[in-house]
Design a protein around this motif. Structure first.
Motif, PDB file in Angstrom:
ATOM      1  N   GLY A 295       1.020  -1.368  -0.194  1.00 35.36           N
ATOM      2  CA  GLY A 295      -0.570   0.050  -0.042  1.00 35.36           C
ATOM      3  C   GLY A 295       1.006   0.956   0.095  1.00 35.36           C
ATOM      4  N   ILE A 296       0.456   2.784  -0.511  1.00 32.98           N
ATOM      5  CA  ILE A 296       1.445   3.474  -0.967  1.00 32.98           C
ATOM      6  C   ILE A 296       0.012   4.563  -0.414  1.00 32.98           C
ATOM      7  CG2 ILE A 296       3.064   2.871  -2.541  1.00 32.98           C
ATOM      8  CD1 ILE A 296       1.943   3.774  -4.560  1.00 32.98           C
ATOM      9  N   PHE A 297       1.092   5.623   0.161  1.00 38.77           N
ATOM     10  CA  PHE A 297       0.006   6.537   0.372  1.00 38.77           C
ATOM     11  C   PHE A 297       1.162   8.497   0.564  1.00 38.77           C
ATOM     12  CE2 PHE A 297      -1.848  10.030   3.439  1.00 38.77           C
ATOM     13  CZ  PHE A 297      -3.265   9.798   3.265  1.00 38.77           C
ATOM     14  N   GLY A 298       0.521   9.181  -0.340  1.00 37.92           N
ATOM     15  CA  GLY A 298       1.348  10.306   0.098  1.00 37.92           C
ATOM     16  C   GLY A 298       0.766  11.029   0.026  1.00 37.92           C
TER      17      GLY A 298
ATOM     18  N   ARG B 229      -2.246  -1.778 -11.266  1.00 38.12           N
ATOM     19  CA  ARG B 229      -2.396  -1.747  -9.156  1.00 38.12           C
ATOM     20  C   ARG B 229      -3.403  -0.320  -9.755  1.00 38.12           C
ATOM     21  NH1 ARG B 229      -0.782  -5.982  -9.142  1.00 38.12           N
ATOM     22  NH2 ARG B 229      -3.258  -6.221  -8.138  1.00 38.12           N
ATOM     23  N   PRO B 230      -4.241   0.324  -8.186  1.00 38.33           N
ATOM     24  CA  PRO B 230      -4.971   1.205  -8.447  1.00 38.33           C
ATOM     25  C   PRO B 230      -4.154   1.925  -7.379  1.00 38.33           C
ATOM     26  CG  PRO B 230      -4.907  -0.209  -6.437  1.00 38.33           C
ATOM     27  CD  PRO B 230      -4.375  -0.900  -7.699  1.00 38.33           C
ATOM     28  N   LEU B 231      -4.422   3.487  -7.988  1.00 41.78           N
ATOM     29  CA  LEU B 231      -4.166   4.423  -7.143  1.00 41.78           C
ATOM     30  C   LEU B 231      -5.252   5.792  -7.518  1.00 41.78           C
ATOM     31  CD1 LEU B 231      -1.603   5.432  -5.959  1.00 41.78           C
ATOM     32  CD2 LEU B 231      -0.763   6.363  -8.199  1.00 41.78           C
ATOM     33  N   ALA B 232      -5.665   6.347  -5.786  1.00 41.92           N
ATOM     34  CA  ALA B 232      -6.326   7.530  -6.265  1.00 41.92           C
ATOM     35  C   ALA B 232      -6.195   8.919  -6.001  1.00 41.92           C
ATOM     36  CB  ALA B 232      -7.260   6.575  -5.509  1.00 41.92           C
ATOM     37  N   LEU B 233      -6.300   9.848  -6.031  1.00 40.99           N
ATOM     38  CA  LEU B 233      -6.941  11.704  -5.402  1.00 40.99           C
ATOM     39  C   LEU B 233      -6.980  11.682  -4.598  1.00 40.99           C
ATOM     40  CD1 LEU B 233      -4.091  13.896  -6.428  1.00 40.99           C
ATOM     41  CD2 LEU B 233      -6.024  14.267  -7.736  1.00 40.99           C
ATOM     42  N   GLY B 234      -7.215  12.018  -3.629  1.00 39.70           N
ATOM     43  CA  GLY B 234      -7.831  12.794  -2.749  1.00 39.70           C
ATOM     44  C   GLY B 234      -7.687  14.098  -2.141  1.00 39.70           C
TER      45      GLY B 234
ATOM     46  N   TYR C 251      -4.055  14.338  -1.459  1.00 38.07           N
ATOM     47  CA  TYR C 251      -3.324  13.069  -0.850  1.00 38.07           C
ATOM     48  C   TYR C 251      -3.729  12.252  -1.984  1.00 38.07           C
ATOM     49  CZ  TYR C 251      -4.519  15.320   3.805  1.00 38.07           C
ATOM     50  OH  TYR C 251      -4.808  15.698   4.227  1.00 38.07           O
ATOM     51  N   VAL C 252      -2.752  11.005  -2.151  1.00 39.26           N
ATOM     52  CA  VAL C 252      -2.553   9.617  -3.395  1.00 39.26           C
ATOM     53  C   VAL C 252      -2.770   8.849  -1.967  1.00 39.26           C
ATOM     54  CG1 VAL C 252      -1.483   9.099  -5.141  1.00 39.26           C
ATOM     55  CG2 VAL C 252      -0.979  11.403  -4.539  1.00 39.26           C
ATOM     56  N   ALA C 253      -3.735   7.770  -2.500  1.00 42.57           N
ATOM     57  CA  ALA C 253      -3.546   6.648  -1.412  1.00 42.57           C
ATOM     58  C   ALA C 253      -3.891   5.161  -3.202  1.00 42.57           C
ATOM     59  CB  ALA C 253      -4.646   7.040  -0.704  1.00 42.57           C
ATOM     60  N   SER C 254      -3.347   4.136  -2.200  1.00 44.15           N
ATOM     61  CA  SER C 254      -3.838   2.937  -2.640  1.00 44.15           C
ATOM     62  C   SER C 254      -5.299   2.908  -3.094  1.00 44.15           C
ATOM     63  CB  SER C 254      -2.706   1.396  -2.815  1.00 44.15           C
ATOM     64  OG  SER C 254      -1.122   1.592  -2.197  1.00 44.15           O
ATOM     65  N   GLU C 255      -6.041   2.685  -2.325  1.00 41.47           N
ATOM     66  CA  GLU C 255      -6.934   2.637  -2.089  1.00 41.47           C
ATOM     67  C   GLU C 255      -7.293   4.030  -1.790  1.00 41.47           C
ATOM     68  OE1 GLU C 255      -8.363  -0.810  -0.670  1.00 41.47           O
ATOM     69  OE2 GLU C 255      -6.617  -2.352  -1.075  1.00 41.47           O
TER      70      GLU C 255
END
Ligand code: AMP
Ligand code: SF4
Length: 464
Positions: free
Chosen positions: A3-6, A180-185, A192-196
């Protein structure tokens, strides 16, 4: 998995938010966790540790850490051994400044890249494929870090979602195939950027959109700017197993709710492979959503008849077969009075080696169950994954080695049926040519039949 998060904020401390984001993504990896940020002296800083997020990282330290941008990673190893040296983010201070990278996926041309880079004098610090991206970037000292990153990504093949920290800002990138998934919030001026997407809810942020396959997004004081990688793929390969097993049910991937997809898989399983039974039970939690769909469609009750010890982590994560087998017994346990003298349908999302099904069914048999029908809400897993999921080689996959009858007998079920590939794709609700189903059908990246594996390069034929 991983899992990745930014996180990026024009004016606040975001390191603790990355910690919280990683906690929401814990299901994607439990081996190690790490957070990286750039300090006031323009140096990269990080905290990394083995184990779960709260074991590996100190929330109180991160809460006091000043950082406008930070990235984090929870690891589940596919390439490279499980050790602190391979924990991410991978960090460096190179000629052009600080850089940190966190990666979800698996590079299929890592061995070739590593050999080329070592011939150019690169010294690898880890056995993780992600380091190749860092080395490719650092070998272009005349370009700006962001430009060097874009060019580095044009060299790599396979599956990657990345969050990268550069002096220019927070970068999020997704490979041209979109494995793989990657989403912008967003929350206020924070991004924020997160795998889910499930990681955004915890921070009160809202989902903005998915990062597109082949898109590289730069987030800094100028806002969000979108760039396109110089390579593209006509065919998308989003991992269908994310819907089957990996992702959290409260996530929405490519506009499709994971919960709804699993529920629909269960309904379709009841239609195509229904069987007479007193009740439906699940292997918790992996089979629960599909079992609910099955029960609704079949019109028979769902009973939470297999209990999960919620304080024990995922069994599959344990490295040895011995620990894996023990893990299932520690983790799952049937309620004897629910099974005694009754016929049940047991639903799980998948059979990989067959260990889980065999052990749970043997425990249920001890309860003197009348009949036990095993239903799996995905097709048989017959091929390994080269795109970031730790499926074993075909020699260890039950469905690759044995016939349906043999598996049924080995796991001890009265009957065993799987969901068809077509039903799985229809339950997900995305076009068939936008999904990877390689572990089910052996159709690997490369529509021309040229497989791209960890051993072979694609040669470029697959690009437009
Ligand atoms: P096995 O016991 O080897 O047949 O593994 C099947 C169980 O592991 C199922 O209950 C799945 O929910 C889960 N599972 C399937 N694929 C994976 C994976 N790649 N990583 C971790 N767990 C998995
Ligand atoms: Fe996902 Fe299977 Fe494709 Fe791997 S091979 S990316 S697990 S669908």
């Amino acid at each position: 998995m991983c899992g990745i998060f930014g996180a990026y904020s024009p004016d606040s401390f975001v390191a603790e938010e990355v910690y919280l984001g990683l906690a929401a993504l814990q299901h994607r990896g439990q081996e190690s966790a790490g957070v990286a940020w750039i300090d006031g002296g323009r140096r990269i800083n990080s905290i990394k540790g083995m184990g779960l997020v709260h074991e590996a990282l100190s929330q109180s330290v991160l809460a006091k850490t000043p950082a406008k941008a930070a990235i984090g990673h929870v690891r589940y190893s596919t390439a490279g051994a499980s050790m602190l040296q391979n924990a991410q983010p991978i960090c460096a201070n190179y000629a052009k400044g600080p850089v940190a990278i966190a990666h979800n996926g698996n590079l299929t041309n890592f061995e070739e890249l590593r050999a080329t880079l070592e011939n150019r004098g690169a010294i690898f610090q880890s056995t993780s494929d992600t380091e190749a991206i860092l080395q490719l970037l650092a070998h272009q000292p005349r370009r700006s870090p962001f430009d060097a990153l874009l060019r580095a990504l044009a060299e790599v093949r396979g599956a990657y979602c990345l969050v990268v920290l550069l002096e220019e800002g927070l970068v999020a990138a997704r490979d041209p195939w979109g494995f793989r998934p990657l989403a912008l919030g967003k929350r206020g001026d924070n991004y924020y950027v997160a795998s889910e997407s499930c990681a955004f809810s915890l921070l009160g942020a809202s989902f903005v959109r998915d990062i597109e396959p082949g898109e590289v997004v730069l987030i800094n004081s100028d806002g969000v700017t979108s760039h396109t990688l110089p390579i593209t793929s006509a065919r998308k390969w989003f991992c269908s197993f994310e819907y089957v097993y990996f992702a959290r049910p409260d996530s929405v991937l490519l506009g499709r709710s994971v919960y709804r997809a699993r529920h629909e898989m269960g309904k379709r399983l009841a239609i195509s492979e229904g069987v007479d039974a007193d009740f439906v039970a699940a292997f918790p939690d992996s089979g629960t959503n599909a079992a609910l769909g099955y029960a609704e469609q079949a019109g028979i009750p769902f009973e939470a008849a297999v209990v999960r010890n919620r304080y024990v982590g995922r069994t599959f994560i344990q490295p040895t077969q011995k620990v894996r087998e023990l893990g299932v017994r520690i983790k799952l346990s049937p309620c004897p009075e629910l099974f005694r003298d009754r016929a049940s349908v047991l639903v799980d999302d998948s059979i990989v080696r067959g260990t889980t099904a065999g052990l749970v069914i043997s425990m249920i048999r001890e309860c003197r169950s009348r009949a036990l029908h095993l239903r799996i809400s995905s097709p048989p897993v017959r091929y390994p994954c080269f795109y970031g999921i730790d499926t074993p080689s075909s020699g260890d996959l039950a469905a690759a080695k044995y016939s349906l009858d043999d598996i049924t007998r080995t796991v001890g079920a009265d009957s065993l049926r799987y969901l068809s590939r077509e039903d799985m794709i229809n339950a997900i609700g995305l076009p068939p040519d936008s999904l990877c189903t390689a572990c089910f059908d052996g159709n690997y990246l490369g529509d021309d039949g040229k497989c791209v594996t960890s051993k072979g390069a694609c040669g470029g034929e697959i690009f437009d």
